[in-house]
Design a protein around this motif. Structure first.
Motif, short mmCIF file in Angstrom:
data_model
loop_
_atom_site.label_atom_id
_atom_site.label_comp_id
_atom_site.label_asym_id
_atom_site.label_seq_id
_atom_site.Cartn_x
_atom_site.Cartn_y
_atom_site.Cartn_z
N THR A 42 129.44 -22.51 -211.55
CA THR A 42 129.53 -23.36 -210.37
C THR A 42 130.41 -22.72 -209.30
OG1 THR A 42 129.21 -25.31 -211.75
CG2 THR A 42 130.15 -25.68 -209.57
N ASP A 43 131.56 -22.18 -209.70
CA ASP A 43 132.47 -21.53 -208.76
C ASP A 43 131.80 -20.34 -208.07
OD1 ASP A 43 134.46 -23.33 -209.43
OD2 ASP A 43 135.54 -21.94 -210.73
N CYS A 44 131.13 -19.50 -208.85
CA CYS A 44 130.47 -18.32 -208.29
C CYS A 44 129.38 -18.73 -207.30
CB CYS A 44 129.88 -17.45 -209.40
SG CYS A 44 131.13 -16.62 -210.39
N LEU A 45 128.56 -19.70 -207.67
CA LEU A 45 127.48 -20.14 -206.79
C LEU A 45 128.03 -20.78 -205.52
CD1 LEU A 45 124.97 -21.55 -209.41
CD2 LEU A 45 124.69 -19.50 -208.01
N SER A 46 129.12 -21.53 -205.64
CA SER A 46 129.71 -22.17 -204.45
C SER A 46 130.27 -21.15 -203.47
CB SER A 46 130.79 -23.18 -204.86
OG SER A 46 131.93 -22.50 -205.35
N ARG A 54 120.77 -10.54 -217.64
CA ARG A 54 119.61 -9.73 -218.04
C ARG A 54 118.79 -10.45 -219.10
NH1 ARG A 54 118.94 -6.02 -214.31
NH2 ARG A 54 120.79 -4.84 -213.90
N GLU A 55 117.49 -10.42 -218.93
CA GLU A 55 116.49 -11.00 -219.82
C GLU A 55 116.51 -12.53 -219.84
OE1 GLU A 55 116.73 -9.16 -223.66
OE2 GLU A 55 116.19 -7.20 -222.88
N PHE A 56 117.55 -13.17 -219.31
CA PHE A 56 117.61 -14.63 -219.25
C PHE A 56 117.13 -15.13 -217.90
CE2 PHE A 56 119.78 -18.62 -218.29
CZ PHE A 56 119.34 -19.40 -219.34
N GLY A 57 117.78 -14.66 -216.83
CA GLY A 57 117.36 -15.08 -215.51
C GLY A 57 118.45 -14.89 -214.46
N VAL A 58 118.12 -15.32 -213.25
CA VAL A 58 119.02 -15.16 -212.11
C VAL A 58 119.23 -16.50 -211.43
CG1 VAL A 58 119.30 -14.04 -209.86
CG2 VAL A 58 118.20 -12.80 -211.73
N PHE A 59 120.49 -16.83 -211.17
CA PHE A 59 120.85 -18.00 -210.37
C PHE A 59 121.29 -17.47 -209.00
CE2 PHE A 59 121.72 -19.43 -214.69
CZ PHE A 59 121.23 -20.73 -214.70
N GLU A 60 120.80 -18.10 -207.94
CA GLU A 60 121.25 -17.72 -206.61
C GLU A 60 121.17 -18.92 -205.67
OE1 GLU A 60 118.75 -14.71 -204.77
OE2 GLU A 60 117.10 -15.35 -206.04
N VAL A 61 121.97 -18.86 -204.61
CA VAL A 61 121.96 -19.92 -203.61
C VAL A 61 121.01 -19.50 -202.50
CG1 VAL A 61 123.36 -21.18 -201.94
CG2 VAL A 61 124.33 -20.58 -204.16
N VAL A 62 120.09 -20.39 -202.16
CA VAL A 62 119.14 -20.13 -201.08
C VAL A 62 119.26 -21.24 -200.05
CG1 VAL A 62 117.52 -18.86 -202.52
CG2 VAL A 62 117.27 -21.32 -202.29
N GLU A 63 118.86 -20.94 -198.82
CA GLU A 63 118.89 -21.95 -197.76
C GLU A 63 117.49 -22.54 -197.60
OE1 GLU A 63 119.96 -22.62 -193.05
OE2 GLU A 63 120.36 -20.69 -193.99
N ALA A 86 120.59 -24.71 -201.64
CA ALA A 86 120.10 -25.15 -202.94
C ALA A 86 120.26 -24.01 -203.93
CB ALA A 86 118.64 -25.57 -202.85
N VAL A 87 120.36 -24.36 -205.19
CA VAL A 87 120.44 -23.35 -206.25
C VAL A 87 119.03 -23.07 -206.74
CG1 VAL A 87 121.32 -22.83 -208.55
CG2 VAL A 87 122.74 -24.10 -206.95
N LYS A 88 118.73 -21.80 -206.82
CA LYS A 88 117.41 -21.36 -207.30
C LYS A 88 117.62 -20.59 -208.60
CE LYS A 88 113.74 -18.14 -206.09
NZ LYS A 88 113.34 -17.10 -205.13
N PHE A 89 116.78 -20.88 -209.59
CA PHE A 89 116.81 -20.14 -210.85
C PHE A 89 115.48 -19.43 -211.03
CE2 PHE A 89 115.79 -19.81 -215.39
CZ PHE A 89 116.82 -18.96 -215.78
#
Length: 115
Positions: A42-46, A54-63, A86-89
């Motif tokens: 949560t802290d990193c995304l904020s 790796r192999e699991f996925g990517v979380f990123e903030v998109v507008e 918004a958070v995108k996975f």
């Protein structure tokens, strides 16, 4: 493809108990690690950081851009939906493969009926 069958939900409590039993670790210790992990994500995304596992996925903030919506009860009146973050996975390759192979292939199966 979304299905109407009810799925089991893995809650944080169930996850903690499952890991605790699998690894022989006290549930309170598992709870602290999981909560610290979630807090860090949560802290990193904020802060706008991208999280890559790796192999699991990517979380990123998109507008999400501003758009015009419609009220179903009064379609003549447009409603402005403001821009927002918004958070995108995006699932990783291995996760996609595991999920896809564990799901029934409804669309590609043909049923043969014998008479």
């Amino acid at each position: 493809m979304a299905t109407s069958t009810k799925k089991n939900t893995m809650t944080k409590k169930k996850l903690i108990n499952s890991i605790s039993q699998d690894k022989g670790i006290h549930p309170n210790d598992v709870r602290h690690v999981i909560q610290a992990f979630l807090d860090k994500i949560t802290d990193c995304l904020s802060q706008g950081e991208r999280l890559e596992f790796r192999e699991f996925g990517v979380f990123e903030v998109v507008e999400r851009k501003q758009k015009i919506g419609r009220n179903p009860k009064n379609a003549a009146v447009p409603i402005v939906i403001p821009a927002r973050l918004a958070v995108k996975f995006t699932p990783g390759k291995k996760m996609r493969q595991v999920v896809e192979t564990d799901q029934p292939q409804y669309a590609s199966q043909e049923v043969e009926v014998g008479v």
